[in-house]
Design an enzyme around this catalytic site. Sequence first.
Site, PDB file in Angstrom:
ATOM      1  N   GLU A  55       5.650 -34.114  17.679  1.00  0.00           N
ATOM      2  CA  GLU A  55       5.613 -33.804  16.242  1.00  0.00           C
ATOM      3  C   GLU A  55       5.065 -34.970  15.429  1.00  0.00           C
ATOM      4  OE1 GLU A  55       5.838 -30.829  15.404  1.00  0.00           O
ATOM      5  OE2 GLU A  55       6.777 -30.073  17.240  1.00  0.00           O
ATOM      6  N   ASP A  81       0.343 -24.192  20.121  1.00  0.00           N
ATOM      7  CA  ASP A  81      -0.781 -24.888  19.479  1.00  0.00           C
ATOM      8  C   ASP A  81      -2.092 -24.493  20.146  1.00  0.00           C
ATOM      9  OD1 ASP A  81       1.158 -26.277  18.038  1.00  0.00           O
ATOM     10  OD2 ASP A  81       1.208 -27.933  19.474  1.00  0.00           O
ATOM     11  N   LYS A 121       0.829  -1.209   0.000  1.00  0.00           N
ATOM     12  CA  LYS A 121       0.000   0.000   0.000  1.00  0.00           C
ATOM     13  C   LYS A 121       0.869   1.268   0.000  1.00  0.00           C
ATOM     14  CE  LYS A 121      -2.335  -1.519   3.640  1.00  0.00           C
ATOM     15  NZ  LYS A 121      -1.838  -2.925   3.691  1.00  0.00           N
TER      16      LYS A 121
HETATM   17  P1  ADP Z   1       1.918  -1.933   3.305  1.00  0.00           P
HETATM   18  O1  ADP Z   1       1.988  -0.450   3.217  1.00  0.00           O
HETATM   19  O2  ADP Z   1       0.784  -2.532   2.547  1.00  0.00           O
HETATM   20  O3  ADP Z   1       2.004  -2.475   4.703  1.00  0.00           O
HETATM   21  P2  ADP Z   1       4.479  -1.777   2.044  1.00  0.00           P
HETATM   22  O4  ADP Z   1       4.185  -1.011   0.820  1.00  0.00           O
HETATM   23  O5  ADP Z   1       5.073  -1.028   3.187  1.00  0.00           O
HETATM   24  O6  ADP Z   1       3.182  -2.547   2.552  1.00  0.00           O
HETATM   25  O7  ADP Z   1       5.398  -3.014   1.660  1.00  0.00           O
HETATM   26  C1  ADP Z   1       6.633  -3.244   2.285  1.00  0.00           C
HETATM   27  C2  ADP Z   1       7.642  -3.725   1.262  1.00  0.00           C
HETATM   28  O8  ADP Z   1       7.260  -4.991   0.744  1.00  0.00           O
HETATM   29  C3  ADP Z   1       7.726  -2.838   0.060  1.00  0.00           C
HETATM   30  O9  ADP Z   1       8.617  -1.784   0.282  1.00  0.00           O
HETATM   31  C4  ADP Z   1       8.229  -3.803  -1.001  1.00  0.00           C
HETATM   32  O10 ADP Z   1       9.612  -4.026  -0.855  1.00  0.00           O
HETATM   33  C5  ADP Z   1       7.539  -5.091  -0.644  1.00  0.00           C
HETATM   34  N1  ADP Z   1       6.261  -5.282  -1.362  1.00  0.00           N
HETATM   35  C6  ADP Z   1       5.041  -5.407  -0.804  1.00  0.00           C
HETATM   36  N2  ADP Z   1       4.097  -5.588  -1.747  1.00  0.00           N
HETATM   37  C7  ADP Z   1       4.718  -5.558  -2.933  1.00  0.00           C
HETATM   38  C8  ADP Z   1       4.292  -5.665  -4.297  1.00  0.00           C
HETATM   39  N3  ADP Z   1       3.001  -5.853  -4.616  1.00  0.00           N
HETATM   40  N4  ADP Z   1       5.225  -5.561  -5.275  1.00  0.00           N
HETATM   41  C9  ADP Z   1       6.517  -5.380  -4.964  1.00  0.00           C
HETATM   42  N5  ADP Z   1       6.982  -5.246  -3.711  1.00  0.00           N
HETATM   43  C10 ADP Z   1       6.118  -5.345  -2.692  1.00  0.00           C
HETATM   44 ZN    ZN Z   2       2.792 -28.679  18.564  1.00  0.00          ZN
END
Ligand code: ADP
Ligand code: ZN
Length: 473
Positions: A309, A386, A94
């Site tokens: 396990e 668990d 996002k």
């Molecule tokens: P959110 O804001 O949804 O919590 P972020 O944008 O902060 O997520 O995502 C954290 C990191 O994860 C990004 O900087 C990137 O490196 C990686 N990432 C997450 N989603 C994607 C995606 N759809 N494509 C590429 N990288 C992603």
């Molecule tokens: Zn267990």
Amino acid sequence: METYQIISIIGVMIFIYFIFFRNKRSAQKEISNLNEIEYIGSSTMKFDDVAGNYEAKQSLLELVDFIQNPEKYNKFNVRMPKGILLYGEPGTGKTLMAKALAGEAGVPFYAVSGSDFVQVYAGLGAGRIRNLFKKAKKAGRSVIFIDEIDAIGKKRMAGNIKGSDEGDRTLNALLTEMSGFADDSGTVVVAATNRIDTLDNALLRPGRFDRQIEIMLPDKNARKDIIKLYLNKVNAEDVNIDELADLTVYFSGAMIENLINEAALSAIRQSSDKITEDHIKRAYLDVLAGVEKKDYDNGMQKTVTSYHEAGHAFISRYLLPENKIIRVSVIPTSKGAGGYTLSTPSSEEVMTKRKILNHLSVLMAGRVSEEIFFGNENITAGAQNDIEKATSLAVDYVSKYSMNDAAFINYQLLSDKLRIPLTSVENSVKKLTSEIYEEVYKLIESNKEKIEKIARLLMEKEVIYQDELDNLI
Ligand code: ADP
Ligand code: ZN
């Protein structure tokens, strides 16, 4: 207390972990600057840096043109959304997409996090919001990003007027500012949350965050794209992308990025100039189950863990044969587990009632096995994890999914609305779990020899895989 008594033994079930506990993990916070609004300047991110999230990208792409040519839209009297709300699991990109929007449009990116506004002194939160918009306005066109907006925009409770006073003032300031800037300003506010259900409706009305886009965990195709994106950035060779996409079901983009980064780190540690399938598999286990300890005591702990396990592994094969067992291990890990049974569904599952019950059985199987082979007095604390997962799953089964009876009731809502305690849920959960426990007990009792065989193999080899397991069963 002996250490083996407190080391917990867990069965790691990817499915349970990601479906039912991912909400608890807090989102990665990129923005935690408490005193100042973060000005990232011109973001260098582009939509090419985002893999998957196809619909959301499409929706944001339209806004790039709006930011660059607001007059065009104004001329035709078209109202573009002032606010876009991106909602969904943490780590799904996002923040990344908000940055990409600013990057593509070539405008400044201002970012704050809602959590920075919590517990600030009276008036400070509202002041900060006004300050943020003032700065953005001065810059002309821009993207303002508000992460964790739920922290300022929580539903205002009728009965709870006090306590939330300061929060209200901050929220009101935000609403006022958003209605305050002109439609042709070329400024877009993007907010993100993992919890849209808790947001105040005032935030979602027209003229505010009226475009809401759900960002979901990546499906297999999206996972492939994310894997490719990050593998291309490192020096990788002969990685089976299709298989890795299967293994990473229920992973967010951030988790995939982290996995590949860990693999790259382990390649560097081994002075290897390429990242191979082996590095990735190692990193996969380290990330999910923890790093296996090198020196550990082989005493009583290992025996109990092996039976524990073996119970998980057997019931998993028996009741959830479509799930793949990645590895059963009785080597203690850095995450405090005495051992683990790592299994994964072959793809996203449809959550049927039967499946949930079977997952509950698998979770209980470790403790039940201990009880059957060592006696009730000798069960260990190793089932702690668990039990936590099973409780959470059973509560959802009863109160959220209403699968326990034909009542078709969300008990959480019922109790909120009628202000009554949830004792009936408690009783149903107890009844449900003890019934399943009984069933698992019978199942393990009547398959004692097989489980014994698995446990012995585990004691001998410490790590076993699905084919060895299936040979014994
Ligand atoms: P959110 O804001 O949804 O919590 P972020 O944008 O902060 O997520 O995502 C954290 C990191 O994860 C990004 O900087 C990137 O490196 C990686 N990432 C997450 N989603 C994607 C995606 N759809 N494509 C590429 N990288 C992603
Ligand atoms: Zn267990």
